[in-house]
Design a protein around this motif. Structure first.
Motif, mmCIF file in Angstrom:
data_model
loop_
_atom_site.group_PDB
_atom_site.id
_atom_site.type_symbol
_atom_site.label_atom_id
_atom_site.label_comp_id
_atom_site.label_asym_id
_atom_site.label_seq_id
_atom_site.Cartn_x
_atom_site.Cartn_y
_atom_site.Cartn_z
ATOM 1 N N ALA A 67 18.032 -10.939 37.773
ATOM 2 C CA ALA A 67 17.494 -9.969 38.285
ATOM 3 C C ALA A 67 16.990 -8.884 37.474
ATOM 4 C CB ALA A 67 18.478 -9.130 39.540
ATOM 5 N N GLU A 68 17.774 -8.293 36.974
ATOM 6 C CA GLU A 68 17.642 -7.154 35.961
ATOM 7 C C GLU A 68 17.790 -7.559 34.546
ATOM 8 O OE1 GLU A 68 15.357 -4.601 36.555
ATOM 9 O OE2 GLU A 68 15.432 -4.509 38.715
ATOM 10 N N LEU A 69 16.943 -7.573 33.501
ATOM 11 C CA LEU A 69 17.333 -7.695 32.064
ATOM 12 C C LEU A 69 17.170 -6.432 31.380
ATOM 13 C CD1 LEU A 69 17.969 -9.499 29.691
ATOM 14 C CD2 LEU A 69 15.412 -10.152 29.750
ATOM 15 N N ILE A 70 18.355 -5.676 31.081
ATOM 16 C CA ILE A 70 18.307 -4.396 30.602
ATOM 17 C C ILE A 70 18.688 -4.773 29.196
ATOM 18 C CG2 ILE A 70 19.300 -2.219 30.809
ATOM 19 C CD1 ILE A 70 19.575 -2.897 33.602
ATOM 20 N N LEU A 71 17.857 -4.223 28.130
ATOM 21 C CA LEU A 71 18.173 -4.042 26.894
ATOM 22 C C LEU A 71 18.037 -2.643 26.075
ATOM 23 C CD1 LEU A 71 16.022 -6.974 25.950
ATOM 24 C CD2 LEU A 71 18.149 -7.272 26.456
ATOM 25 N N TYR A 102 15.476 0.108 26.526
ATOM 26 C CA TYR A 102 15.787 1.584 25.945
ATOM 27 C C TYR A 102 15.579 1.625 24.482
ATOM 28 C CZ TYR A 102 17.016 2.362 30.728
ATOM 29 O OH TYR A 102 17.208 2.576 32.154
ATOM 30 N N ALA A 103 14.982 2.711 23.931
ATOM 31 C CA ALA A 103 14.822 2.664 22.372
ATOM 32 C C ALA A 103 14.820 4.266 22.013
ATOM 33 C CB ALA A 103 13.498 1.990 22.082
ATOM 34 N N SER A 104 15.385 4.415 20.837
ATOM 35 C CA SER A 104 15.441 5.814 20.528
ATOM 36 C C SER A 104 15.310 5.623 19.057
ATOM 37 C CB SER A 104 16.840 6.552 20.660
ATOM 38 O OG SER A 104 17.089 7.643 20.019
ATOM 39 N N ASP A 105 14.371 6.695 18.488
ATOM 40 C CA ASP A 105 14.193 6.823 16.996
ATOM 41 C C ASP A 105 15.216 7.479 16.209
ATOM 42 O OD1 ASP A 105 11.510 5.907 16.850
ATOM 43 O OD2 ASP A 105 10.469 7.716 17.387
ATOM 44 N N ASN A 106 16.126 8.167 17.169
ATOM 45 C CA ASN A 106 17.199 8.929 16.382
ATOM 46 C C ASN A 106 18.507 8.020 16.471
ATOM 47 O OD1 ASN A 106 15.627 11.307 15.898
ATOM 48 N ND2 ASN A 106 16.108 11.900 18.063
ATOM 49 N N ASP A 107 18.507 6.810 16.451
ATOM 50 C CA ASP A 107 19.537 5.724 16.690
ATOM 51 C C ASP A 107 19.919 5.512 15.016
ATOM 52 O OD1 ASP A 107 21.427 3.649 16.679
ATOM 53 O OD2 ASP A 107 20.364 3.182 18.458
ATOM 54 N N ALA A 123 14.408 -3.537 16.983
ATOM 55 C CA ALA A 123 13.715 -3.306 18.055
ATOM 56 C C ALA A 123 14.178 -1.998 18.932
ATOM 57 C CB ALA A 123 13.644 -4.578 19.065
ATOM 58 N N GLY A 124 15.313 -1.537 18.980
ATOM 59 C CA GLY A 124 15.689 -0.463 19.540
ATOM 60 C C GLY A 124 15.370 0.706 19.082
ATOM 61 N N GLY A 136 2.926 -6.925 29.270
ATOM 62 C CA GLY A 136 3.085 -5.832 30.250
ATOM 63 C C GLY A 136 4.125 -5.941 31.252
ATOM 64 N N GLN A 137 5.078 -6.803 30.973
ATOM 65 C CA GLN A 137 5.985 -7.040 32.236
ATOM 66 C C GLN A 137 7.478 -6.166 31.662
ATOM 67 O OE1 GLN A 137 6.541 -11.279 32.597
ATOM 68 N NE2 GLN A 137 4.270 -11.495 32.637
ATOM 69 N N VAL A 138 7.378 -5.430 30.817
ATOM 70 C CA VAL A 138 8.471 -4.576 30.534
ATOM 71 C C VAL A 138 8.304 -3.224 30.523
ATOM 72 C CG1 VAL A 138 10.041 -4.223 28.412
ATOM 73 C CG2 VAL A 138 9.079 -6.478 28.758
ATOM 74 N N ASP A 139 9.422 -2.703 30.980
ATOM 75 C CA ASP A 139 9.501 -1.049 31.244
ATOM 76 C C ASP A 139 10.175 -0.638 30.045
ATOM 77 O OD1 ASP A 139 8.449 -1.210 33.720
ATOM 78 O OD2 ASP A 139 10.630 -0.969 34.513
ATOM 79 N N LEU A 140 9.491 0.311 29.358
ATOM 80 C CA LEU A 140 9.933 0.599 27.885
ATOM 81 C C LEU A 140 10.253 2.238 28.411
ATOM 82 C CD1 LEU A 140 10.532 0.767 24.885
ATOM 83 C CD2 LEU A 140 8.075 1.434 24.639
ATOM 84 N N VAL A 141 11.618 2.795 28.014
ATOM 85 C CA VAL A 141 12.278 3.971 28.110
ATOM 86 C C VAL A 141 12.293 4.624 26.922
ATOM 87 C CG1 VAL A 141 13.904 5.465 29.193
ATOM 88 C CG2 VAL A 141 13.133 3.218 30.358
ATOM 89 N N ASP A 142 11.832 5.509 26.482
ATOM 90 C CA ASP A 142 11.946 6.280 25.126
ATOM 91 C C ASP A 142 13.160 7.311 25.214
ATOM 92 O OD1 ASP A 142 11.932 7.603 22.672
ATOM 93 O OD2 ASP A 142 9.668 8.086 22.663
#
Length: 182
Positions: A67-71, A102-107, A123-124, A136-142
């Motif tokens: 269903a959901e693929l969350i990385l 989900y990604a963060s420049d502060n990781d 990638a994170g 475009g099939q991916v939701d990106l959360v900063d």
């Protein structure tokens, strides 16, 4: 899940050991799908590679496998000429209803990993360029500005905002709805 030693000086061993979990995850996904279940999959850090490897191994053609693929904070290479994340995500996203990264420049953990991998970005940290493969099939959360732990690597556990967003992702809400004023 796999048995990380959780120590900086054992990172290379953790990378090697993490691959032992792939066949087990493949078996679990096969069993769930045989029972007619489409699980939500969440991969954090090195676990993102495990999830993507298992999903792409089981889904050579577009098919509903999850269903959901969350990385979250994927510790997978994403540099020019060394873009495992983009290649794996392109194949993996076809096998799920939706993918969210989900990604963060502060990781700090991913900064350290990039250094360990000869300067190849993870990638994170900043996966925006790699999402071109997913069409475009991916939701990106900063999550860069979100609160979290001192290392910036476990924000999805410690930040109310990230937990709330994960709740909405698992509930099927679109990115537009999650980012809206409500």
């Amino acid at each position: 899940n796999w048995s990380s030693e959780g120590r900086f000086n054992r990172y290379a061993a953790d990378i090697e050991r993490s691959s032992y979990a792939v066949p087990l995850l493949i078996d679990l996904l096969r069993a769930l799908n045989a029972a007619g279940l489409k699980p939500d999959l969440l991969g954090h850090s090195m676990g993102a590679r495990l999830v993507l490897t298992a999903v792409t191994a089981l889904c050579p053609e577009p098919a509903p496998l999850a269903a959901e693929l969350i990385l979250v904070a994927p510790d997978v290479s994403s540099g020019a000429g060394n873009d495992d994340f983009g290649q794996m995500l392109t194949r993996g996203v076809r096998c799920a209803r939706r993918a969210t990264v989900y990604a963060s420049d502060n990781d700090l953990a991913l900064m350290t990993s990039a250094s360990f991998h000869g300067g190849v970005p993870r990638a994170g940290q900043t996966p925006v360029e790699n999402l071109r493969y997913a069409g475009g099939q991916v939701d990106l959360v900063d999550a860069t500005l979100g609160p979290g732990d001192p290392s910036g690597h476990a924000y999805f556990v410690f930040a109310y905002e990230a937990l709330t967003d994960l709740m909405w992702v698992l509930g099927g809400a679109s990115l537009a709805r999650r980012a809206g004023p409500d």
